[in-house]
Design a protein around this motif. Structure first.
Motif, short mmCIF file in Angstrom:
data_model
loop_
_atom_site.label_atom_id
_atom_site.label_comp_id
_atom_site.label_asym_id
_atom_site.label_seq_id
_atom_site.Cartn_x
_atom_site.Cartn_y
_atom_site.Cartn_z
N ALA A 5 0.83 -1.21 0.00
CA ALA A 5 0.00 0.00 0.00
C ALA A 5 0.86 1.25 0.00
CB ALA A 5 -0.94 0.00 1.21
N ASN A 46 3.60 -6.45 3.72
CA ASN A 46 2.23 -6.03 3.39
C ASN A 46 1.14 -6.83 4.09
OD1 ASN A 46 1.71 -8.47 1.92
ND2 ASN A 46 2.51 -7.56 0.04
N HIS A 56 -1.47 -5.06 6.05
CA HIS A 56 -2.09 -3.88 5.43
C HIS A 56 -2.84 -4.24 4.15
CE1 HIS A 56 0.44 -1.67 8.24
NE2 HIS A 56 1.47 -2.36 7.79
N ALA A 101 -5.83 -1.89 3.19
CA ALA A 101 -5.38 -0.62 2.65
C ALA A 101 -4.90 -0.79 1.21
CB ALA A 101 -4.26 -0.05 3.52
N LEU A 102 -4.27 -1.91 0.92
CA LEU A 102 -3.79 -2.18 -0.43
C LEU A 102 -4.97 -2.34 -1.38
CD1 LEU A 102 -0.87 -4.60 -1.25
CD2 LEU A 102 -2.85 -4.41 -2.74
N LEU A 159 -6.59 1.02 -2.02
CA LEU A 159 -5.78 1.81 -2.93
C LEU A 159 -5.98 1.36 -4.37
CD1 LEU A 159 -3.51 3.89 -3.46
CD2 LEU A 159 -1.86 2.05 -3.02
#
Length: 411
Positions: free
Chosen positions: A115, A157, A160, A163-164, A167
């Motif tokens: 992300a 990652n 997260h 969030a990735l 995005l």
């Protein structure tokens, strides 16, 4: 292991060139230049009668100046294909113009391994590539072509993932595809087993919340549950390297033949491929998920120098059957959403990359899925069990329904 008469999906690795993480170490041992577009055309022509979908990758396919000459052969074959790229197109800004002219390209799959730049570039080792990948996702989405992101789950990652995915969606990605790391050991980025299990569970949570996320590489069902994706290498899938060598999987270093000197069936049903296909632990043969998850990731076992995928655990016991009371309107007519391919055992029902094998006993029933024969007529002719089969196909998006009295008018 059930053997189809040929592959359903083929990955064309058109170049060994690209970042170190994207290529294969065994490519470096090859002294010959990669195949020309003409030779790739010969291979595509041989594969065409078998393949429902192609994937074009590498290395990095956009590193080839003559990429679109190879894609022209796929266009002539009239088969859908996807292109896998790292998205670092800064040196070739005209690529997008070429892609917009193609008819059968289904999507571009762009690498996005975090992300933020720190997580992404910890895996790729390429400074500035994070921004280039995002720019490519936006550029492709703006043209109307479908674009998705491809992510290797890493230490950097794993915490997260949401969030990735957010995005990727914001930049225009349709799906976010996640993969387990498979390859030579990389302790700097590989997550441990517990971290991977939590990451896969989180992806399943996101899927149930409505996010378009998927697992693209094999994680055994006994390791992380129903969301796991079984290995299709040598079962429905194979890879062809830049010199025409066939491998059971694009992660595997094992070469089982060459399509410039051998026929597709000779390779697919040859001793080397069958040995790879049938390399199944005794415990897996007792597992209720074997048909969907055939023995974990053989490629990872090869890279680690062990017999079997280290994530394989205890066999999943057969669950008690669940009886569902489902009401289907009797005047509805099943409409197939699949292609049919004849096999030694009967037929394969093929929809995109998914395959359902059926025996010859089902032949009459399949003919009744013509958009004109109602469920009431099917039940009368084939019995109540036929309706269960129809519903199972509907659940997997292999059939749709329309009312019997609908008359289609051709303009």
């Amino acid at each position: 292991m059930l053997e189809l008469r040929g592959p359903v999906v083929a990955a064309l690795e058109v170049t060994p060139d690209g970042p170190a993480w994207q290529g294969h170490a065994y490519f470096k041992s090859e002294s010959q230049p990669p195949l020309s577009p003409t030779r790739w055309g010969e291979i595509i022509e041989r594969l065409e009668p078998f393949i429902a979908e192609f994937r074009v990758g590498g290395g990095e396919p956009t590193a080839r100046e003559d990429l679109f000459e190879i894609l022209d052969s796929l266009e002539r074959a009239k088969r859908p294909y996807h292109l896998l790229t790292n998205g670092n197109w800064t040196l070739r800004p005209a690529l997008m113009t070429g892609f917009k002219k193609l008819t059968y390209v289904q999507s571009l799959l762009v690498s996005l391994h975090g992300a933020d730049a720190t997580a992404h570039e910890a895996f790729t080792g390429e400074a500035g590539e994070f921004g280039a990948s995002l720019k490519t996702v936006e550029m492709v989405a703006a043209t109307g072509l479908e674009v998705s992101t491809s992510t290797i789950i890493t230490q950097q990652n794993a915490e997260h993932l949401e969030a990735l995915v957010e995005l990727a969606m914001q930049r225009g990605a349709r799906h976010s595809v996640f993969n387990r790391y498979v390859g030579p050991p990389r302790p700097d980025v590989e997550p441990d087993a517990e971290t991977l299990k939590k990451a896969v569970a989180r992806l399943d949570d996101l899927r149930q919340l409505g996010y378009n996320v998927a697992l693209g590489s094999c994680v055994p069902a006994c390791f992380s549950g129903e969301f796991s994706q079984g290995c299709s290498g040598s079962v429905t899938y194979c890879a062809i390297d830049p010199w025409g060598n066939v491998r059971p999987c694009d992660h595997s270093p094992t070469r089982v033949g060459n399509l410039l000197t051998q026929g597709v069936l000779d390779v697919w049903r040859g001793k080397a491929m069958r040995t790879w296909r049938n390399h199944i632990p005794a415990a897996c043969r007792k597992c209720s998920k074997l048909a969907f998850c055939p023995a974990g990731c053989r490629s990872e076992a090869e890279h680690l120098g062990v017999d079997f995928d280290p994530l394989i655990g205890a066999p999943v016991p057969l669950a008690e059957p669940t009886l569902l009371e489902v009401t289907l309107e009797e005047d509805l007519c099943p409409v197939p959403r699949y292609d049919v391919r004849e096999e030694d055992f009967g037929w394969s029902l093929i929809r995109q990359t998914h395959v359902i094998p059926v025996t010859r006993k089902a032949g009459g029933l399949l003919h009744a899925f013509d958009g004109k024969t109602s469920l009431a007529q099917i039940e009368k002719k084939f019995g109540a069990a036929a309706l269960s089969f129809v519903y199972s196909l509907y659940e997997r998006n292999f059939v749709d329904f329309k009312p019997q009295d609908v008359v289609e008018v051709t303009p």
